[in-house]
Design a protein around this motif. Structure first.
Motif, PDB file in Angstrom:
ATOM      1  N   GLU A 152       0.708  -1.280  -0.040  1.00  0.00           N
ATOM      2  CA  GLU A 152      -0.011  -0.066  -0.139  1.00  0.00           C
ATOM      3  C   GLU A 152       0.987   1.198   0.024  1.00  0.00           C
ATOM      4  O   GLU A 152       0.608   2.395  -0.818  1.00  0.00           O
ATOM      5  CB  GLU A 152      -1.055   0.062   1.183  1.00  0.00           C
ATOM      6  N   GLU A 153       2.209   1.251   0.690  1.00  0.00           N
ATOM      7  CA  GLU A 153       2.850   2.460   0.797  1.00  0.00           C
ATOM      8  C   GLU A 153       3.499   2.452  -0.388  1.00  0.00           C
ATOM      9  O   GLU A 153       3.628   3.649  -1.154  1.00  0.00           O
ATOM     10  CB  GLU A 153       4.057   2.266   1.846  1.00  0.00           C
ATOM     11  N   ARG A 191       1.130   4.306  -2.958  1.00  0.00           N
ATOM     12  CA  ARG A 191       0.771   5.613  -2.737  1.00  0.00           C
ATOM     13  C   ARG A 191       2.043   6.524  -2.899  1.00  0.00           C
ATOM     14  O   ARG A 191       1.778   7.604  -3.261  1.00  0.00           O
ATOM     15  CB  ARG A 191       0.530   5.483  -1.182  1.00  0.00           C
ATOM     16  N   THR A 192       3.140   5.889  -2.779  1.00  0.00           N
ATOM     17  CA  THR A 192       4.426   6.886  -3.077  1.00  0.00           C
ATOM     18  C   THR A 192       5.065   6.644  -4.370  1.00  0.00           C
ATOM     19  O   THR A 192       5.939   7.184  -4.706  1.00  0.00           O
ATOM     20  CB  THR A 192       5.345   6.667  -2.029  1.00  0.00           C
TER      21      THR A 192
END
Length: 316
Positions: A171-172, A175-176
């Motif tokens: 998920e990180e 997102r990034t």
């Protein structure tokens, strides 16, 4: 032993003849490889390494040859493809792309200190500076998209705690990803572990195994190196070693504000990449006589990277 493609002496002698290096004296498979087949080759006129590339399309091999030529011309201690007497660098042996390169001196450092780490920082900076203005383009097959896809698929293979850690990491990355892809780019080694370097004492004599190299964010290379060179056995970062590496790098190629902002994320991304590849290898080669690195090593490092207390020198 990780020799996926064994060779008989007569076929090796026939392959080596066009290089004009004299008679074959001896050859030996290298057990340390986990992806390609490598042999130490002793010839009448020197010592060499023969690599049979087991993973990756043949059409990408000119990238590796060109990159190593560029780095060799920049006076960096890298292997480079030897040419036959009629100028061929990339050849084929047993149906695999094959390269013959000089064998570099030195040994892999087992217990790196701050001097080793500073030299690796300098090496990375010189490599990035040599290619930053005009990176040789290659999209890695184990980049962010691969991590997102394989990570999502692998969550169900893990226990509850490990699955939750991987899910959070995926998920990180999702997102990034836009910010990571906009960071300053160059050609990166992308696998700059201790066992891909050679030292005589604390003097760096060689950097090898560029078969994961690609064009991408320079910070990714730095994160991968810090995760390996500057970690204790429990996965925590050793501050003096990390500061030595980051300081030596930044003295030649200063970090940007955007890199400082994404530093903690990139350390975690570097852990995810190797945790996943090791998990996949452990499943794929279970029960086979192939070197498999312990996946839990990078799971443990990823747990430790949830908080990062070593900022980039830019942010000090």
């Amino acid at each position: 032993m990780s020799v996926f493609t064994p060779l008989a002496r007569p076929e090796l002698e026939a392959f080596l003849a066009p290089y004009g290096l004299g008679q074959l004296r001896d050859f030996q498979g290298i057990a340390a490889g986990s992806e390609n087949t490598n042999f130490f080759i002793s010839m009448e006129h020197g010592e060499f390494v023969l690599t049979l590339v087991e993973r990756g399309p043949v059409q990408e091999m000119p990238f590796f040859i060109e990159l190593l030529d560029v780095l060799h011309e920049a006076d960096l201690p890298v292997p480079y493809a030897l040419r036959t007497t009629d100028g061929q660098a990339l050849r084929e042996l047993k149906g695999k792309p094959a390269l013959l390169q000089p064998r570099l001196s030195g040994k892999h450092p087992t217990e790196p200190n701050t001097q080793h780490c500073a030299q690796i920082g300098e090496l990375m900076a010189h490599m990035h500076l040599a290619t930053r203005e005009k990176p040789i383009e290659r999209i890695t097959d184990r980049g962010l998209n691969w991590m997102l896809e394989e990570g999502s698929n692998f969550i169900s293979h893990l226990g509850e705690a490990e699955g939750a850690l991987l899910k959070q990491s995926v998920e990180e990355i999702e997102r990034t990803k836009p910010g990571i892809m906009s960071l300053p780019r160059a050609n990166v080694h992308a696998d700059l572990f201790r066992d891909n370097t050679l030292f005589e004492g604390t003097h760096l004599t060689g950097v090898i195994d560029f078969y994961n190299a690609c064009s991408g964010p320079m910070l990714y290379d730095v994160a991968i190196a810090v995760n390996d060179w500057c970690s204790f056995e429990d996965g925590k970062i050793d501050a003096p070693r990390a500061r030595a590496m980051l300081g030596a790098y930044a003295a030649l190629r200063p970090f940007t504000a955007a890199e400082a902002e994404l530093w903690s994320t990139m350390l975690r991304v570097g852990c995810v990449r190797f945790w996943l590849s090791r998990l996949i290898a452990a499943e794929s080669f279970a029960g086979q006589d192939v070197l498999i690195h312990d996946p839990s090593e990078f799971r443990q490092r990823l747990e430790q990277r949830q908080e990062t207390h070593i900022p980039l020198p830019f942010a000090l």
